[in-house]
Enzyme design. Sequence first.
Site, PDB file in Angstrom:
ATOM      1  N   SER A   1       0.666  -1.209   0.025  1.00  0.00           N
ATOM      2  CA  SER A   1       0.005   0.163   0.069  1.00  0.00           C
ATOM      3  C   SER A   1       1.026   1.348  -0.056  1.00  0.00           C
ATOM      4  O   SER A   1       0.452   2.327  -0.150  1.00  0.00           O
ATOM      5  CB  SER A   1      -0.738   0.031   1.266  1.00  0.00           C
ATOM      6  OG  SER A   1      -0.074  -0.060   2.226  1.00  0.00           O
TER       7      SER A   1
ATOM      8  N   HIS B   1      -4.269  -5.037  -4.770  1.00  0.00           N
ATOM      9  CA  HIS B   1      -4.530  -4.394  -3.645  1.00  0.00           C
ATOM     10  C   HIS B   1      -5.880  -4.520  -2.883  1.00  0.00           C
ATOM     11  O   HIS B   1      -6.637  -4.013  -3.179  1.00  0.00           O
ATOM     12  CB  HIS B   1      -4.195  -2.796  -3.528  1.00  0.00           C
ATOM     13  CG  HIS B   1      -3.957  -2.149  -2.158  1.00  0.00           C
ATOM     14  ND1 HIS B   1      -4.547  -0.865  -1.828  1.00  0.00           N
ATOM     15  CD2 HIS B   1      -3.386  -2.491  -0.997  1.00  0.00           C
ATOM     16  CE1 HIS B   1      -4.238  -0.526  -0.748  1.00  0.00           C
ATOM     17  NE2 HIS B   1      -3.559  -1.475  -0.287  1.00  0.00           N
TER      18      HIS B   1
ATOM     19  N   GLU C   1      -8.016  -3.190  -5.628  1.00  0.00           N
ATOM     20  CA  GLU C   1      -7.359  -2.401  -6.696  1.00  0.00           C
ATOM     21  C   GLU C   1      -6.299  -2.996  -7.346  1.00  0.00           C
ATOM     22  O   GLU C   1      -5.516  -3.462  -6.764  1.00  0.00           O
ATOM     23  CB  GLU C   1      -6.738  -1.078  -5.881  1.00  0.00           C
ATOM     24  CG  GLU C   1      -7.722  -0.353  -5.375  1.00  0.00           C
ATOM     25  CD  GLU C   1      -7.155   0.982  -4.431  1.00  0.00           C
ATOM     26  OE1 GLU C   1      -7.550   2.008  -4.422  1.00  0.00           O
ATOM     27  OE2 GLU C   1      -5.957   0.511  -3.646  1.00  0.00           O
TER      28      GLU C   1
ATOM     29  N   ASN D   1      -6.239   4.708  -0.608  1.00  0.00           N
ATOM     30  CA  ASN D   1      -5.345   5.411   0.176  1.00  0.00           C
ATOM     31  C   ASN D   1      -5.111   6.828  -0.209  1.00  0.00           C
ATOM     32  O   ASN D   1      -4.850   7.622   0.923  1.00  0.00           O
ATOM     33  CB  ASN D   1      -4.034   4.797   0.492  1.00  0.00           C
ATOM     34  CG  ASN D   1      -4.338   3.442   1.510  1.00  0.00           C
ATOM     35  OD1 ASN D   1      -5.416   3.308   2.296  1.00  0.00           O
ATOM     36  ND2 ASN D   1      -3.448   2.561   1.460  1.00  0.00           N
TER      37      ASN D   1
HETATM   38  N1  3HC Z   1     -12.581 -11.915   9.438  1.00  0.00           N
HETATM   39  C1  3HC Z   1     -11.945 -11.181   9.966  1.00  0.00           C
HETATM   40  N2  3HC Z   1     -12.200  -9.966  10.830  1.00  0.00           N
HETATM   41  C2  3HC Z   1     -13.192  -9.516  10.636  1.00  0.00           C
HETATM   42  C3  3HC Z   1     -14.232 -10.138   9.790  1.00  0.00           C
HETATM   43  C4  3HC Z   1     -13.793 -11.249   9.116  1.00  0.00           C
HETATM   44  N3  3HC Z   1     -14.525 -12.005   8.256  1.00  0.00           N
HETATM   45  N4  3HC Z   1     -15.435  -9.663   9.911  1.00  0.00           N
HETATM   46  C5  3HC Z   1     -15.375  -8.544  10.808  1.00  0.00           C
HETATM   47  N5  3HC Z   1     -14.000  -8.442  11.106  1.00  0.00           N
HETATM   48  C6  3HC Z   1     -13.576  -7.759  12.385  1.00  0.00           C
HETATM   49  C7  3HC Z   1     -13.241  -6.236  12.449  1.00  0.00           C
HETATM   50  O1  3HC Z   1     -11.899  -6.102  12.264  1.00  0.00           O
HETATM   51  C8  3HC Z   1     -13.860  -6.031  13.864  1.00  0.00           C
HETATM   52  O2  3HC Z   1     -13.140  -6.650  15.073  1.00  0.00           O
HETATM   53  P1  3HC Z   1     -13.244  -7.105  16.323  1.00  0.00           P
HETATM   54  O3  3HC Z   1     -15.000  -7.674  16.366  1.00  0.00           O
HETATM   55  O4  3HC Z   1     -12.332  -8.136  16.860  1.00  0.00           O
HETATM   56  O5  3HC Z   1     -13.429  -5.813  17.151  1.00  0.00           O
HETATM   57  C9  3HC Z   1     -14.988  -6.700  13.927  1.00  0.00           C
HETATM   58  O6  3HC Z   1     -14.725  -7.723  13.010  1.00  0.00           O
HETATM   59  C10 3HC Z   1     -16.092  -5.847  13.430  1.00  0.00           C
HETATM   60  O7  3HC Z   1     -17.174  -6.684  13.089  1.00  0.00           O
HETATM   61  P2  3HC Z   1     -18.641  -6.519  13.053  1.00  0.00           P
HETATM   62  O8  3HC Z   1     -19.066  -7.720  12.878  1.00  0.00           O
HETATM   63  O9  3HC Z   1     -18.750  -5.823  14.543  1.00  0.00           O
HETATM   64  O10 3HC Z   1     -18.887  -5.327  11.887  1.00  0.00           O
HETATM   65  P3  3HC Z   1     -19.185  -5.497  10.532  1.00  0.00           P
HETATM   66  O11 3HC Z   1     -18.973  -6.998  10.033  1.00  0.00           O
HETATM   67  O12 3HC Z   1     -20.808  -5.110  10.259  1.00  0.00           O
HETATM   68  O13 3HC Z   1     -18.160  -4.698   9.855  1.00  0.00           O
HETATM   69  C11 3HC Z   1     -16.252  -3.770   9.034  1.00  0.00           C
HETATM   70  C12 3HC Z   1     -17.014  -4.508   9.873  1.00  0.00           C
HETATM   71  C13 3HC Z   1     -16.515  -4.406   7.442  1.00  0.00           C
HETATM   72  C14 3HC Z   1     -14.971  -3.798   9.207  1.00  0.00           C
HETATM   73  C15 3HC Z   1     -16.825  -2.323   8.829  1.00  0.00           C
HETATM   74  O14 3HC Z   1     -16.631  -1.864  10.244  1.00  0.00           O
HETATM   75  C16 3HC Z   1     -16.180  -1.454   7.897  1.00  0.00           C
HETATM   76  O15 3HC Z   1     -16.335  -1.329   6.629  1.00  0.00           O
HETATM   77  N6  3HC Z   1     -15.009  -0.617   8.351  1.00  0.00           N
HETATM   78  C17 3HC Z   1     -14.120   0.029   7.687  1.00  0.00           C
HETATM   79  C18 3HC Z   1     -12.993  -0.648   7.181  1.00  0.00           C
HETATM   80  C19 3HC Z   1     -12.206   0.076   6.143  1.00  0.00           C
HETATM   81  O16 3HC Z   1     -12.104   1.271   5.661  1.00  0.00           O
HETATM   82  N7  3HC Z   1     -10.952  -0.697   5.614  1.00  0.00           N
HETATM   83  C20 3HC Z   1     -10.062  -0.146   4.794  1.00  0.00           C
HETATM   84  C21 3HC Z   1      -8.990   0.291   5.504  1.00  0.00           C
HETATM   85  S1  3HC Z   1      -7.713   1.023   4.555  1.00  0.00           S
HETATM   86  C22 3HC Z   1      -6.705  -0.339   4.021  1.00  0.00           C
HETATM   87  O17 3HC Z   1      -6.965  -1.403   4.436  1.00  0.00           O
HETATM   88  C23 3HC Z   1      -5.839  -0.268   3.362  1.00  0.00           C
HETATM   89  C24 3HC Z   1      -4.249  -0.307   3.787  1.00  0.00           C
HETATM   90  O18 3HC Z   1      -3.324  -0.321   2.877  1.00  0.00           O
HETATM   91  C25 3HC Z   1      -4.031   0.710   4.802  1.00  0.00           C
END
Ligand code: 3HC
Length: 302
Positions: A137, A158, A170, A208
């Site tokens: 990234s 990505h 991506e 990003n």
């Molecule tokens: N596998 C692993 N982790 C999972 C998962 C799965 N199948 N499903 C959910 N998670 C994790 C989350 O990390 C979080 O962990 P926790 O329970 O241990 O605290 C939790 O599960 C949240 O899950 P929920 O079931 O409560 O919530 P949802 O499933 O409805 O939604 C989400 C979770 C999809 C992460 C939503 O909150 C979301 O879309 N958030 C934004 C995430 C985002 O923007 N990601 C991109 C970041 S930038 C990036 O990755 C680029 C890099 O290059 C920097």
Amino acid sequence: HHNCFSTSAPTQNAINNITVFGSGLMGAGITQVAAQNGYKVTMVDLDEQYLQKGHDIINASLKRVGKKLYIDDEAKQKELIDSTFANITTSTDSSKSVEAADLVVEAIVENLETKQKLFSTLDKAAPGHTIFTSNTSSLPISDIAQATTRPEKFAGLHFFNPVPQMKLVEVVRTDKTSQETFDTLVEITKKLKKEPVACKDTPGFIVNRLLVPYLLEAMRLVERGEANPQDVDTAMKLGAGMPMGPFELGDFVGLDTLKFIVDGWRKGGKIDANLVEPVKILDELVAAGHLGKKSGKGFKSY
Ligand code: 3HC
């Protein structure tokens, strides 16, 4: 036309075996999604301890996915786990692990020399048709591709965290990535039940490039004393439809990761300097080891 010669080499577009380098959060997630969708996946890391961690990440994630998909059916939940792991093997031998690979996805440490060294080795060990991709990234894809003799078969792929949940991939093409390679990667992305978007090899690609300056600006807003982090998170969730607020998301992505991306962009000089100006609270939290959710504390405590 059906090819009945069993010894024939796979065509350019036939992807059966995927080798994933790195068994951290991203590598494990990519391994899981590929295996869940029927690919034979080899997950590679430096030692068995890392591979075991990757195994645990996949297991925990599959349990979660299974419970959502098959609410009261424990047999089906177990079958999902078993059938996915049946498609996964692990290895600590980089060269051997790519001998039958059609696609390599690299998700190791974000260090250019380390990635170049790996790909230089893989270039010699993998068949000529194997497509190489990086999940980086923060590093230019073309700089990594330079370590190989197959720039036309090299691209960025990505994924987003958490990989099993986030629908986007991506597909990043350099000036040298061939149309055939790009098309193959778009097809694979769809087979992984993800949505591909195309992007040139520019800092931050699409997500990003837009997301990181936004996260930094949220921190600056708080530094200026204009609002507190909780209210900023609430505002962006309820006022802009974001699933997580910027502080929650920063902690989730990892503050060290964020800082690493910004520092790299600043040095690279390709992005407006104002957008990547250092942010004091970010630098302080990282220096104190408060890296977000993974370390138990960042902007919030976990
Ligand atoms: N596998 C692993 N982790 C999972 C998962 C799965 N199948 N499903 C959910 N998670 C994790 C989350 O990390 C979080 O962990 P926790 O329970 O241990 O605290 C939790 O599960 C949240 O899950 P929920 O079931 O409560 O919530 P949802 O499933 O409805 O939604 C989400 C979770 C999809 C992460 C939503 O909150 C979301 O879309 N958030 C934004 C995430 C985002 O923007 N990601 C991109 C970041 S930038 C990036 O990755 C680029 C890099 O290059 C920097």
